[in-house]
Scaffold this motif. Sequence first.
Motif, PDB file in Angstrom:
ATOM      1  N   TYR A  29     -24.873  34.233 -27.852  1.00  0.00           N
ATOM      2  CA  TYR A  29     -25.820  34.203 -27.130  1.00  0.00           C
ATOM      3  C   TYR A  29     -26.780  35.725 -27.318  1.00  0.00           C
ATOM      4  CZ  TYR A  29     -29.209  33.296 -23.323  1.00  0.00           C
ATOM      5  OH  TYR A  29     -30.366  33.115 -22.388  1.00  0.00           O
ATOM      6  N   ARG A  30     -26.210  36.713 -26.931  1.00  0.00           N
ATOM      7  CA  ARG A  30     -26.686  37.879 -26.849  1.00  0.00           C
ATOM      8  C   ARG A  30     -27.002  38.588 -27.892  1.00  0.00           C
ATOM      9  NH1 ARG A  30     -29.129  41.922 -26.566  1.00  0.00           N
ATOM     10  NH2 ARG A  30     -28.837  44.025 -25.699  1.00  0.00           N
ATOM     11  N   TYR A  31     -26.066  38.375 -29.051  1.00  0.00           N
ATOM     12  CA  TYR A  31     -26.530  39.066 -30.247  1.00  0.00           C
ATOM     13  C   TYR A  31     -27.297  38.459 -31.557  1.00  0.00           C
ATOM     14  CZ  TYR A  31     -24.588  43.280 -28.234  1.00  0.00           C
ATOM     15  OH  TYR A  31     -24.097  44.161 -27.787  1.00  0.00           O
ATOM     16  N   PHE A  58     -21.235  36.575 -26.531  1.00  0.00           N
ATOM     17  CA  PHE A  58     -21.788  37.671 -27.402  1.00  0.00           C
ATOM     18  C   PHE A  58     -22.880  36.887 -28.728  1.00  0.00           C
ATOM     19  CE2 PHE A  58     -18.132  40.839 -27.644  1.00  0.00           C
ATOM     20  CZ  PHE A  58     -18.492  41.186 -26.139  1.00  0.00           C
ATOM     21  N   PHE A 110     -36.120  30.751 -27.445  1.00  0.00           N
ATOM     22  CA  PHE A 110     -34.735  30.826 -26.534  1.00  0.00           C
ATOM     23  C   PHE A 110     -34.027  29.474 -26.414  1.00  0.00           C
ATOM     24  CE2 PHE A 110     -37.016  34.679 -25.335  1.00  0.00           C
ATOM     25  CZ  PHE A 110     -36.243  35.573 -25.916  1.00  0.00           C
ATOM     26  N   PHE A 127     -30.198  36.918 -31.206  1.00  0.00           N
ATOM     27  CA  PHE A 127     -31.793  37.246 -31.206  1.00  0.00           C
ATOM     28  C   PHE A 127     -31.980  38.600 -31.997  1.00  0.00           C
ATOM     29  CE2 PHE A 127     -31.042  34.611 -27.627  1.00  0.00           C
ATOM     30  CZ  PHE A 127     -31.947  33.617 -27.641  1.00  0.00           C
ATOM     31  N   LEU A 128     -30.854  39.171 -31.501  1.00  0.00           N
ATOM     32  CA  LEU A 128     -30.965  40.998 -32.172  1.00  0.00           C
ATOM     33  C   LEU A 128     -30.680  40.615 -33.535  1.00  0.00           C
ATOM     34  CD1 LEU A 128     -31.126  43.210 -30.031  1.00  0.00           C
ATOM     35  CD2 LEU A 128     -28.946  43.941 -30.938  1.00  0.00           C
TER      36      LEU A 128
END
Lengths: 211, 239
Positions: free
Chosen positions: A144-146, A142, A5, A148-149
């Motif tokens: 930041y959110r995606y 987005f 992170f 890792f995905l």
Amino acid sequence: MRHSFWDHFSGLDTPVHRLSPGVKILFVILLVLILTILPGDYISFSALPLLLLLIIILIFSRVPVKHVVKRTLVILPLIIPVIVLNSIFMESGLSHSLILSVRSFLSIFSLVLLVSVTRFSDIMKTLSRWHFPRIMIMILSFMYRYFFLLTGEMEKMIRAVKLRSGGTGGSGIFKIYSQILAILFIKSYERAERVYHAMLMRGYDGNGGLQ
Amino acid sequence: MTIVEVKNISYTYPDGIEVFKNISFKVAEGESLGIIGPNGAGKTTLLLALSGLINNSGEIIINGEIKSEKNINDIRKKISFVFQNPDDQLFMPHVEEDISFGLNKLGYSEEEINDIVKKSLNSAGLDGFELRSSHHLSLGQKKRVCLAAAFARSPEILLLDEPSNELDPGGRKELAGLIQDFKGTKLIVSHDLNMIGEICDNVMILNNSIIKAIGGSKKILSDKNLMESNSLEVPYIYR
């Protein structure tokens, strides 16, 4: 799934972490501006004091040096080709390249330090309070959110390739990886459509605002 | 009173595959309708049509209003949709931002929004999760955050697409309890027939582009011939 992170240490409780997010963002913006605007001759004088200042902040923040340096070095793949090309094709190219490297390294260092001492949501809230364009804030959120995905999905596909190809290597490996990238692109596109649906259901107007 | 009325709707995918053809049904206010059927029967597509995310032919009437491009935003204010994959739904970096997304446009003040976020998290059993990153959560927690976000909008109609998919038995039980506690109208698409039997008053079987059966849960779910002819099986609770 393995995650690294960006803001792993942003939840620490130190004087640097407790500082207002706005002050920290302004400091970084100012620092990057100085590094960009200052003529090359001045950079050589001011680089060391600026680096010392950042190191002092780093020590007070109790964020491990290794964490910040490792993330700052991601700039290397971009810097090295510039240094090499400048050195070959430009007169006094080496000194120019060094100044460019110092500017880039210190800018990235300060940005990595900022996200290490400030929660991502606080950065976004502050930018929003400053009337930073909403569409930009959403794009950053987005990312930041995606991030890792998508890296997780890529890891899973690479693992599947390794399992079914009896290990890595071989002449066709680049072709396989390029196909993985293509599939990741298609998957991301489809996901974007589903996320867009979810946003519409919660009042998004499609233009960065809400209905 | 009827809250959802579907009149002769049809939808064909861009590649020419017809998902449903001239289907009609009604859902009463406060009713829980389970929508079941084999894979590819068009269950999820039906939910997308109800929320105006795809353009279908025919008429969909939500709370007395015929769904059209003009009023779709007003209709969506009455509906909350819980998508199958929580990673598609939780698009903001932190739980608090996700639950509060869009609430200001429903007329709530900042203080009210903070209160709603806390209450919604509490009702989903997620006290103190406000600042947690969505990608740090387990699948069960993500699903509960999705429900909390859906509840936060105080919808009249809740659309759920495979809510218990991939959950462990404990997580499934908790989620079923939360869904059951919601007193509004529910339309639930699921392969979890035990959960459908526990939660839903009525069940609709969708297969081969048409409604094969619609009626009371027990009557439909315990009909072995009907279930097996639609690639389904009688759930344990009715065996």
